[in-house]
Every structure is written in C-alpha cells, then in structure tokens.
Design an enzyme around this catalytic site. Sequence first.
Site, short mmCIF file in Angstrom:
data_model
loop_
_atom_site.label_atom_id
_atom_site.label_comp_id
_atom_site.label_asym_id
_atom_site.label_seq_id
_atom_site.Cartn_x
_atom_site.Cartn_y
_atom_site.Cartn_z
N THR A 117 36.79 68.17 27.17
CA THR A 117 36.43 68.90 25.99
C THR A 117 36.97 68.57 24.77
O THR A 117 38.26 68.27 24.54
CB THR A 117 36.26 70.66 26.09
OG1 THR A 117 36.01 71.18 24.98
CG2 THR A 117 37.73 70.78 26.72
N TYR A 141 40.77 78.13 28.24
CA TYR A 141 39.91 77.03 28.71
C TYR A 141 40.17 75.49 28.42
O TYR A 141 40.05 74.67 29.21
CB TYR A 141 38.54 77.44 27.79
CG TYR A 141 37.43 76.32 28.11
CD1 TYR A 141 36.90 76.01 29.14
CD2 TYR A 141 37.08 75.54 26.95
CE1 TYR A 141 36.02 74.63 29.61
CE2 TYR A 141 36.20 74.49 27.04
CZ TYR A 141 35.53 74.10 28.62
OH TYR A 141 34.86 73.10 28.51
#
Length: 329
Positions: A117, A141
């Site tokens: 990501t 995350y």
Amino acid sequence: MSILVTGGAGYIGSHMVYALTDAGRDVVVLDNLSTGARGLVSDAARFVEGDAGNVALVTGLIAKHGVETIIHFAGSIVVPDSVADPLAYYANNTVVARSLIEAAVKGGVKNFIFSSTATVYAGESADPLSETLPTGPVSPYGRSKLMTEWMLEDCARAYDFRYVALRYFNVAGADAKGRTGQSSPRATHLIKRASQVALGRVAHLDIFGTDYPTADGTGVRDYIHVSDLVDAHARALDYLREGGPAAVMNCGYGHGASVRDVIASMERVTGRPLPVKEGPRRAGDPPWLVADARKVRDVLGWRPQHDDLDKIVRSAYAWEQRLNSVGHN
Ligand code: UDP
C-alpha cells in the site's frame, strides 16, 4: 502448475481471478470469506474456504495442485479499525503473511506477489512518491503491510524465493463485464460512497476537509482502475517466471484527482447533481497521495488502459447499480 490466490473472493482478488481464468490459467482460490463473497469467484477457479495463515492447509494445496506462484491479497484494510485494534491487524496481515511465506518456502513456491500500500510512505508530499523514498507508515495497517515487505525482502535474500510487492494507490472501478466489483457493505472509499449517494442509497456525500493546501482545498489521490491494477499483477507474474529479481513497485497513474474532481466526474456520469456536505478533515488523511509510476512501466512494461477518471467512476457506478438491482450492498 497453478497459481494460488489468497483473498480471491475479495474486491481486487476476485478481479485477478477472472483475469487469470479468462487467460486459461489454472487457479486455486483460498479465502476464509470473512469479508469476501463466494459469488464473486470465477466458476473456472477451484475454491477452498480457509485461512491463508494455515501452514498445513497451504502446504497441502501447494503439493496437491502444483502451485508455482502465490498472489497474496487476503488481509484487513480499514485504517481506522487498525488504530482501534492493532493486534487484529498484525494477526490478519503480518502474522498470516509470515505463515504463508513459510508455507511457500517449505513447499518450494518460488514466486510471490504481495498487495502492499501507498500508506507505507513517510511524510506528506505534493510530489509523486517514488519507491526510493523513506517509509514510515503512521497507522498499524500501514505498519502491518510494511513488516510483510520486510519479511519478503529477508526471505528473498535467504531462500530460493522471489517476490514483487505492489504498493497500491487508490483502487476503484469494476469488471467491465459486471461479474465482480467492490461489494463490501462497510466500504468507506470515496468513489464507492459517491456511487451509493448517486443512487440515493446514502443521503449525501461528506467532503472530509476543504482546507487542505491543494488547488481546491480537498484531498488529492491517485485513483487507479482495478483492471489496470490486475494487469500489473499479471505482468509481475510473467516477470517473476522469467527470473526477474525481487522488486517493490508503486501502482498508480502518476497524477491525482481531488474530492471535488471526483464529485464533478460523478455528476457528468449520472447527469445529475450529487448531494454533498462539506465537513472537517478525517483524522490521518494526508492532503496528497500520488504515485511516481515510472518503475512499474519501465520494469513490467505496464501500459494502463483506463487512465481516465470518468471511465473509473462510470465503471464503479455501473457496478453499484447492479448491486442495487439484486439488493446487495
Ligand atoms: N473522502 C471524502 N468523503 C468520503 C470518503 C473519502 O471526502 O466519504 C476523501 C478522503 O478524505 C480522501 C479521499 O476522499 O481525501 C480518498 O479517500 P478514500 O477513503 O477513498 O481512500 P484513502 O486515500 O483514505 O485510502
């Protein structure tokens, strides 16, 4: 020889599985259906319900189906949830990835493609983010994903094992044939929310912040069509099979669109005004997130086919209409 796709019943994973089965590839999908949906999986793939972190299960699948590549999509992706419950994110993302990599190494799988990501980058920059910039994610995350990148890096050094980690920017849109799309009932992503508003399923779209130092005051993101993202994975697969060395690559188009740009696009697509409400910034949102997308083009020869905001929005809206007609989310 087959390809194991974890999270193949999820949003991006299900598009990957269709791309592979459309190309006649032999695919095994492993998904625990915690957020995925069985109905999104191509009938041409074998489906196994189970955890990607179950080493015995995965080594069994590798041996049984002659798995030569693993594409790992399974994981948890909601940033605020990761702040509220980091241990769940380290378990579902980092710990599961560790087990899956162990199964790959034990089972002799040499190629691994990982969904990373753009949130692994440190700092905020109006300039496109290059893979050479320092990492320093702020959310659990992002950290859970970066730790997985590190494990892959170490394992590629230590074992006969190579990987490509793709750092996704903002993925949107849906399968052109309407077979799958973003179906999560709790989706918070801008283009999905805007589609729900356009269909009258949500009263208005909240604009999270109008005082950013961007051209129109709203947040800027690099929106990439899911089909182009899937094509980058298909190319990464060929690259690894041809012996390409381990690599980390951004997946974005290299230019951004603001929240207001997305709203204007939705209005063009539907021909109707979109009800919006301006509000405060959402905690943790950077003003800009735009990829330096040169590496994926240079190394993989990737040439996006859907680099057009209206095309992405139209595709997301069409999928939302389908969901609407069958009473899903
Ligand atoms: N955003 C917004 N309203 C929404 C959802 C998102 O204004 O209902 C904004 C958000 O602040 C960010 C951009 O849209 O600037 C993209 O957010 P999204 O949640 O889609 O993806 P993120 O970049 O957070 O992963």
